[in-house]
Design a protein around this motif. Structure first.
Motif, PDB file in Angstrom:
ATOM      1  N   UNK A 282       0.834  -1.195   0.000  1.00  0.00           N
ATOM      2  CA  UNK A 282       0.000   0.000   0.000  1.00  0.00           C
ATOM      3  C   UNK A 282       0.870   1.248   0.000  1.00  0.00           C
ATOM      4  N   UNK A 283       0.523   2.184  -0.847  1.00  0.00           N
ATOM      5  CA  UNK A 283       1.393   3.339  -1.069  1.00  0.00           C
ATOM      6  C   UNK A 283       1.356   4.362   0.070  1.00  0.00           C
ATOM      7  N   UNK A 284       0.356   4.308   0.938  1.00  0.00           N
ATOM      8  CA  UNK A 284       0.311   5.287   2.030  1.00  0.00           C
ATOM      9  C   UNK A 284       1.549   5.176   2.910  1.00  0.00           C
ATOM     10  N   UNK A 285       1.896   3.945   3.282  1.00  0.00           N
ATOM     11  CA  UNK A 285       3.072   3.753   4.122  1.00  0.00           C
ATOM     12  C   UNK A 285       4.361   4.085   3.398  1.00  0.00           C
ATOM     13  N   UNK A 286       4.446   3.686   2.123  1.00  0.00           N
ATOM     14  CA  UNK A 286       5.647   3.992   1.342  1.00  0.00           C
ATOM     15  C   UNK A 286       5.826   5.502   1.225  1.00  0.00           C
ATOM     16  N   UNK A 287       4.754   6.193   0.903  1.00  0.00           N
ATOM     17  CA  UNK A 287       4.851   7.645   0.752  1.00  0.00           C
ATOM     18  C   UNK A 287       5.195   8.333   2.071  1.00  0.00           C
ATOM     19  N   UNK A 288       4.723   7.795   3.181  1.00  0.00           N
ATOM     20  CA  UNK A 288       5.067   8.369   4.477  1.00  0.00           C
ATOM     21  C   UNK A 288       6.572   8.270   4.727  1.00  0.00           C
ATOM     22  N   UNK A 289       7.149   7.105   4.437  1.00  0.00           N
ATOM     23  CA  UNK A 289       8.585   6.924   4.645  1.00  0.00           C
ATOM     24  C   UNK A 289       9.379   7.821   3.699  1.00  0.00           C
ATOM     25  N   UNK A 290       8.976   7.876   2.428  1.00  0.00           N
ATOM     26  CA  UNK A 290       9.691   8.716   1.468  1.00  0.00           C
ATOM     27  C   UNK A 290       9.578  10.190   1.839  1.00  0.00           C
ATOM     28  N   UNK A 291       8.399  10.591   2.329  1.00  0.00           N
ATOM     29  CA  UNK A 291       8.247  11.974   2.763  1.00  0.00           C
ATOM     30  C   UNK A 291       9.124  12.242   3.981  1.00  0.00           C
ATOM     31  N   UNK A 292       9.293  11.229   4.832  1.00  0.00           N
ATOM     32  CA  UNK A 292      10.191  11.379   5.968  1.00  0.00           C
ATOM     33  C   UNK A 292      11.622  11.644   5.522  1.00  0.00           C
ATOM     34  N   UNK A 293      12.085  10.911   4.489  1.00  0.00           N
ATOM     35  CA  UNK A 293      13.413  11.158   3.929  1.00  0.00           C
ATOM     36  C   UNK A 293      13.510  12.580   3.382  1.00  0.00           C
ATOM     37  N   UNK A 294      12.478  12.969   2.641  1.00  0.00           N
ATOM     38  CA  UNK A 294      12.474  14.322   2.060  1.00  0.00           C
ATOM     39  C   UNK A 294      12.519  15.386   3.149  1.00  0.00           C
ATOM     40  N   UNK A 295      11.773  15.169   4.214  1.00  0.00           N
ATOM     41  CA  UNK A 295      11.716  16.150   5.289  1.00  0.00           C
ATOM     42  C   UNK A 295      13.076  16.276   5.978  1.00  0.00           C
ATOM     43  N   UNK A 296      13.709  15.154   6.265  1.00  0.00           N
ATOM     44  CA  UNK A 296      15.000  15.201   6.954  1.00  0.00           C
ATOM     45  C   UNK A 296      16.111  15.746   6.061  1.00  0.00           C
ATOM     46  N   UNK A 297      16.037  15.459   4.764  1.00  0.00           N
ATOM     47  CA  UNK A 297      17.096  15.871   3.839  1.00  0.00           C
ATOM     48  C   UNK A 297      16.791  17.193   3.144  1.00  0.00           C
ATOM     49  N   UNK A 298      15.678  17.814   3.506  1.00  0.00           N
ATOM     50  CA  UNK A 298      15.264  19.070   2.892  1.00  0.00           C
ATOM     51  C   UNK A 298      15.167  18.940   1.375  1.00  0.00           C
ATOM     52  N   UNK A 299      14.535  17.847   0.941  1.00  0.00           N
ATOM     53  CA  UNK A 299      14.222  17.648  -0.481  1.00  0.00           C
ATOM     54  C   UNK A 299      12.888  18.326  -0.738  1.00  0.00           C
ATOM     55  N   UNK A 300      12.853  19.256  -1.668  1.00  0.00           N
ATOM     56  CA  UNK A 300      11.684  20.133  -1.794  1.00  0.00           C
ATOM     57  C   UNK A 300      10.859  19.900  -3.053  1.00  0.00           C
ATOM     58  N   UNK A 318       0.725  12.031  -1.227  1.00  0.00           N
ATOM     59  CA  UNK A 318       1.918  12.835  -0.989  1.00  0.00           C
ATOM     60  C   UNK A 318       1.555  14.270  -0.645  1.00  0.00           C
ATOM     61  N   UNK A 319       0.468  14.753  -1.197  1.00  0.00           N
ATOM     62  CA  UNK A 319       0.016  16.090  -0.820  1.00  0.00           C
ATOM     63  C   UNK A 319      -0.306  16.139   0.671  1.00  0.00           C
ATOM     64  N   UNK A 320      -0.988  15.104   1.160  1.00  0.00           N
ATOM     65  CA  UNK A 320      -1.301  15.072   2.586  1.00  0.00           C
ATOM     66  C   UNK A 320      -0.028  14.888   3.417  1.00  0.00           C
ATOM     67  N   UNK A 321       0.882  14.031   2.924  1.00  0.00           N
ATOM     68  CA  UNK A 321       2.121  13.779   3.655  1.00  0.00           C
ATOM     69  C   UNK A 321       2.950  15.047   3.789  1.00  0.00           C
ATOM     70  N   UNK A 322       3.055  15.834   2.710  1.00  0.00           N
ATOM     71  CA  UNK A 322       3.893  17.034   2.792  1.00  0.00           C
ATOM     72  C   UNK A 322       3.325  18.028   3.787  1.00  0.00           C
TER      73      UNK A 322
END
Length: 471
Positions: A282-300, A318-322
């Motif tokens: 399920x993509x919800x969990x995958x997107x949460x983890x990827x958004x976590x990487x983006x947040x920590x690495x300041x990927x915009x 991803x819109x909700x995750x961001x």
């Protein structure tokens, strides 16, 4: 002095509310339970509360049940004390009373979402605009036109113009230098993907390039392309490329980390499709983890794809995750308690009541209306004639007196089916309310609607002529 909080309830829930009051009482909090004299607190009206409620001396605020539909402002004025709407379930009162927070602001984010239309070459400009509107409604900021290797794109310029006319920014994704050159000359806003070998195309028009390495996982090549754009004094994104799992995924994550460590100010884009599209999960969990990487690495910036049916809500997720992760990072907090939009299959607190609490309540029922609840031991259904528990709605049917009422039978079938789903998954179930699946499948009566204080009109659950099961 301890804050005196009045917990308004009805007769059926009063024992549970009193237990909660005993649990949360402290030197700082003095909870007082007030029974208005109706069986079910959710059915109280503003008039009933004004007539029947007597506030104890020194009340600082009054907490009404979450499903109370009355006018809080009117009650506050009438009693001269602040009235507020608490949680839907008694089980959530301790957290509410101990950690009541202001409404989370999910309007802010620092992430740009590129949403790719992978088969743009096979679509007309009108079809592309139609598809883009759906993606934009889900949260996309930039529409990416995907170019296929062996598929000509004679209407590329016309498609870019049509999207611009519709008010959206456009990117073009191609490994064909001629198509990228055409795209920037036609006014495209971004180009995916330029390497050091094709970087001169960036001088042919206004498009901002997304830079990649000339060879697979060649960090030095990407660095050279970055240095070239810095020398030109022009904006860009760098993309080290996220690889699929078992085909270099971990190493590719390390590339993002390494790039950010070496170049803390370089804007980075991450394409997430290689992981979301190519993983049976399920993509919800995958997107949460990827958004976590983006947040920590300041990927915009991210590039999202919705090709596989199981990824059909990737942009919305991803819109909700961001939004949630931005709010969490701003609060210096874990990404918990910021809306739960990615909690699709399970709820953090799946069961609102225990089996023993339901048994105690069932003994007090004196009418024929069926109540349905879910606890860890299964689906409970009860009225004055009995209390039955099962893990399968079909096992409950023999105990239900619905042989002469088809509408009633249909209603109970729908509700017990919902209850079974909630029981199997560990989700919160409330009779007459749809199950919540976060942003994956938003339903009427969702948590977001509740935050906006939008309530259904009081009345029967079924249409005219059918029995109502509201209690």
């Amino acid at each position: 002095m301890a804050e005196r909080v009045v917990l308004v309830t009805g007769s059926l829930a009063e024992p549970r509310v009193k237990r909660v009051a005993e649990q949360v009482a402290s030197d700082a909090l003095d909870p007082v339970v007030a029974n208005v004299g109706v069986k079910v607190a959710a059915l109280m009206t503003t008039d009933i509360v004004e007539r029947r409620l007597t506030l104890p001396e020194g009340a600082d605020r009054v907490v009404m049940p979450g499903r109370f539909r009355g006018d809080l402002e009117r009650l506050s004025d009438h009693f001269g004390t602040r009235f507020e709407r608490g949680p839907d379930e008694v089980a959530d009162l301790p957290e509410y009373l101990g950690h009541a927070k202001e409404k989370v602001d999910l309007s802010q984010y620092n992430m740009t979402i590129f949403a790719e239309i992978v088969d743009a070459t096979l679509m007309t400009p009108a079809q592309i605009v139609e598809r883009s509107r759906i993606l934009r409604a889900d949260g996309a900021d930039v529409i990416d036109l995907g170019c296929l290797p062996d598929s000509p794109f004679p209407h590329l310029e016309e498609s870019i113009a049509a999207l611009h006319a519709d008010g959206v920014r456009v990117s073009v994704d191609s490994f064909n230098a001629e198509e990228l050159s055409r795209a920037t000359k036609a006014g495209a806003d971004f180009l995916l993907s330029l390497s050091e070998k094709t970087i001169d195309i960036a001088d042919e028009g206004p498009a901002v390039p997304i830079l990649v390495s000339a060879g697979a996982a060649d960090a030095a090549s990407l660095d050279r392309a970055i240095d070239m754009m810095i020398a030109k004094g022009k904006p860009f994104y760098a993309d080290p490329i996220l690889d699929p799992i078992h085909y270099g995924f971990a190493a590719s994550v390390a590339r993002y980390i390494d790039l950010r460590k070496r170049r803390p100010d370089v804007p980075i884009l991450m394409g997430i499709g290689n992981v979301t599209e190519l993983t049976d999960a399920d993509t919800t969990g995958i997107n949460a983890i990827l958004m976590g990487l983006c947040s920590e690495l300041d990927i915009t910036a991210v590039l999202a794809v919705q090709v596989s049916p199981h990824c059909r809500t990737a942009v919305r997720e991803f819109d909700r995750a961001r939004r949630e992760f931005f709010a969490a990072r701003k609060a210096n907090s874990l990404p918990q308690g910021f809306g739960g939009g990615l909690m699709a299959l399970r709820d953090r607190k799946g069961f609102a009541t225990t089996s023993d609490e339901i048994k105690t309540l069932a003994l007090q029922i004196r009418d024929a209306n069926y109540r349905i609840e879910v606890a860890e031991d299964g689906i409970h259904i009860y009225n004055k004639n009995g209390h039955h528990v099962a893990d399968d709605p079909f096992k409950l049917f023999p105990h239900l007196d619905v042989r002469t009422d088809a509408a009633h039978a249909f209603y109970l079938g729908v509700e017990t089916a919902r209850a079974e789903i909630a029981y199997r998954l560990g989700k919160r179930y409330a009779q007459d309310e749809p199950l919540e699946f976060g942003v994956v499948a938003e339903t009427k009566g969702s948590a977001d609607d509740a935050h906006l204080m939008k309530f259904k009109e009081a009345g029967a659950t079924l249409q005219k002529g059918a029995k109502s099961e509201q209690d």
